[in-house]
Design an enzyme around this catalytic site. Sequence first.
Site, PDB file in Angstrom:
ATOM      1  N   HIS A 121       1.063  -1.035  -0.113  1.00  0.00           N
ATOM      2  CA  HIS A 121      -0.220   0.347   0.014  1.00  0.00           C
ATOM      3  C   HIS A 121       0.857   1.268   0.065  1.00  0.00           C
ATOM      4  CE1 HIS A 121      -3.070   2.788   2.115  1.00  0.00           C
ATOM      5  NE2 HIS A 121      -4.024   1.937   1.437  1.00  0.00           N
ATOM      6  N   ASP A 198       2.471  -4.997   8.367  1.00  0.00           N
ATOM      7  CA  ASP A 198       1.874  -3.796   8.067  1.00  0.00           C
ATOM      8  C   ASP A 198       0.586  -5.186   8.191  1.00  0.00           C
ATOM      9  OD1 ASP A 198      -0.905  -2.601   6.979  1.00  0.00           O
ATOM     10  OD2 ASP A 198       0.226  -1.787   5.325  1.00  0.00           O
ATOM     11  N   GLN A 201      -4.527  -5.465   6.608  1.00  0.00           N
ATOM     12  CA  GLN A 201      -5.663  -6.067   5.957  1.00  0.00           C
ATOM     13  C   GLN A 201      -5.930  -7.750   6.249  1.00  0.00           C
ATOM     14  OE1 GLN A 201      -7.740  -5.463   3.891  1.00  0.00           O
ATOM     15  NE2 GLN A 201      -6.839  -3.653   3.363  1.00  0.00           N
ATOM     16  N   LYS A 224     -11.020  -1.077  10.300  1.00  0.00           N
ATOM     17  CA  LYS A 224     -10.710  -2.110   8.994  1.00  0.00           C
ATOM     18  C   LYS A 224     -11.756  -3.276   9.771  1.00  0.00           C
ATOM     19  CE  LYS A 224      -8.451  -0.718   5.814  1.00  0.00           C
ATOM     20  NZ  LYS A 224      -7.405  -0.550   5.550  1.00  0.00           N
ATOM     21  N   CYS A 362      -4.554   2.697  -3.463  1.00  0.00           N
ATOM     22  CA  CYS A 362      -3.405   3.162  -3.073  1.00  0.00           C
ATOM     23  C   CYS A 362      -2.568   2.269  -3.529  1.00  0.00           C
ATOM     24  CB  CYS A 362      -3.888   3.005  -1.428  1.00  0.00           C
ATOM     25  SG  CYS A 362      -4.879   4.512  -1.091  1.00  0.00           S
TER      26      CYS A 362
HETATM   27  C1  LIG Z   1      -5.871   0.769   4.767  1.00  0.00           C
HETATM   28  C2  LIG Z   1      -4.549   0.324   4.550  1.00  0.00           C
HETATM   29  C3  LIG Z   1      -3.834   1.320   4.605  1.00  0.00           C
HETATM   30  C4  LIG Z   1      -3.450   2.395   5.753  1.00  0.00           C
HETATM   31  O1  LIG Z   1      -4.865   2.172   7.034  1.00  0.00           O
HETATM   32  P1  LIG Z   1      -5.140   3.532   7.554  1.00  0.00           P
HETATM   33  O2  LIG Z   1      -6.187   3.701   8.259  1.00  0.00           O
HETATM   34  O3  LIG Z   1      -5.627   4.469   5.817  1.00  0.00           O
HETATM   35  O4  LIG Z   1      -3.923   4.109   8.180  1.00  0.00           O
HETATM   36  C5  LIG Z   1      -2.201   0.075   5.353  1.00  0.00           C
HETATM   37  N1  LIG Z   1      -1.612  -0.988   4.959  1.00  0.00           N
HETATM   38  C6  LIG Z   1      -2.738  -1.495   4.549  1.00  0.00           C
HETATM   39  C7  LIG Z   1      -2.591  -3.079   3.954  1.00  0.00           C
HETATM   40  C8  LIG Z   1      -4.389  -1.084   3.894  1.00  0.00           C
HETATM   41  O5  LIG Z   1      -4.941  -1.854   3.571  1.00  0.00           O
END
Ligand SMILES: *Cc1c(COP(=O)(O)O)cnc(C)c1O
Length: 404
Positions: A121, A198, A201, A224, A362
């Site tokens: 992302h 990260d 997801q 999320k 993104c």
């Molecule tokens: C949504 C997302 C982000 C960003 O999350 P925020 O809540 O906007 O800070 C970063 N990495 C991944 C893989 C995402 O899906």
Amino acid sequence: MFDVKAIRKDFPILNREVNGKPLIYFDNAATSQTPQQVIDVIVDYYSNYNANIHRGVHSLSQEATDAYEQARLKIQKHFNAKHPYEVILTSGTTHGINLVANGFSSLLEKGDEVIVSALEHHSNIVPWQMLCERTGAILKVIPMNENGELILSEFNSLLNENTKLVFVNHISNALGTINPIKDIIEKAHSVGAAVLVDGAQSCPHIKPDVQELDVDFYVCSAHKMCGPTGVGMLYGKEKWLKKLPPYQGGGEMIAEVTFEKTTYADLPHKFEAGTPNICGGIAFGAAIDYMNQIGFDSISQYEHGLLEYATEQLLQIEGLKIYGTSKNKTSVISFNVGNIHPYDIGTILDKMGIAVRTGHHCAQPIMDFYKIPGTIRASFMFYNTKEEIDTFIASLKKAVMMLS
Ligand SMILES: *Cc1c(COP(=O)(O)O)cnc(C)c1O
């Protein structure tokens, strides 16, 4: 027993109509919906004990502080962090990544190497580019294959004694690929590099165990995973959080302030400057409770069924191509139909009450890899149904007919 009908009753928004049609919400990878149980916690906070935390001696402040710290303990337990102070409450994934990237500015030297993956992302690319610009470190990229999987043999050859950091997402938001992070962490550690994962997801679908993974940093966003926006978590191993300098200066993060020198507060407060999203943190804890009550095993099993069902139906549409065909993926499907622009399909689906994502998600480097401007992305959560998928497929066929 997993009872989707009963679960859907928890989500008031699923009852509404959009453009005169019942809402079908398939944009869960952008943000998930909020159950009544979490909404109630938010209303209760502002109705009954809204106060600033960690400062007041009065009762309201005590109640708010207790609830906030209780939420931290829930998060700690959920991710199996060793200590509560290894859980830093942030404003979300982006904030957590920037906090770590910024901290590493003072730990990296010219010539050090930082590795990211081709599946990231933008929020996990740009902060590292900025970090490399500041420090003179070199950014390297783990490439991907046609299926949307990372090529691990290439990762092996990127690693060397100059590698200081590796950043990879647990699950790709654009393609749904589940990355072999345990393997990646182990290999990175063998050359002494730290790893940030990260988890934005992954946390809505699986329950990561940070100690079992032996990961150094893990970040996610509450919104999320059935929680509110503007709050998230950074897990960091104690030894790393002690090494990193604070990110922002302000109240709450100090031990003692004089104009000559300020000493910083202990963990986690060193990284929590200013008044945090108190209600958000408490609601994050409630969202974790809610999801655990349903159970992550049931959630992933049910969602996998939705993924298989939708994939099978989609592939019957002529000219439809799915991007991201790894065997290991979550309930995210990115696709295009012929040469039709994703935006046009997305617009027609919206008229039919169906919310999907269109665009580059993104993750422009992934789109460049496939040489496409973007995709249509349908992403499912445990409150979606096969009936919704049937309506979606029928509507998609109509949209394709109108556009071709
Ligand atoms: C949504 C997302 C982000 C960003 O999350 P925020 O809540 O906007 O800070 C970063 N990495 C991944 C893989 C995402 O899906």
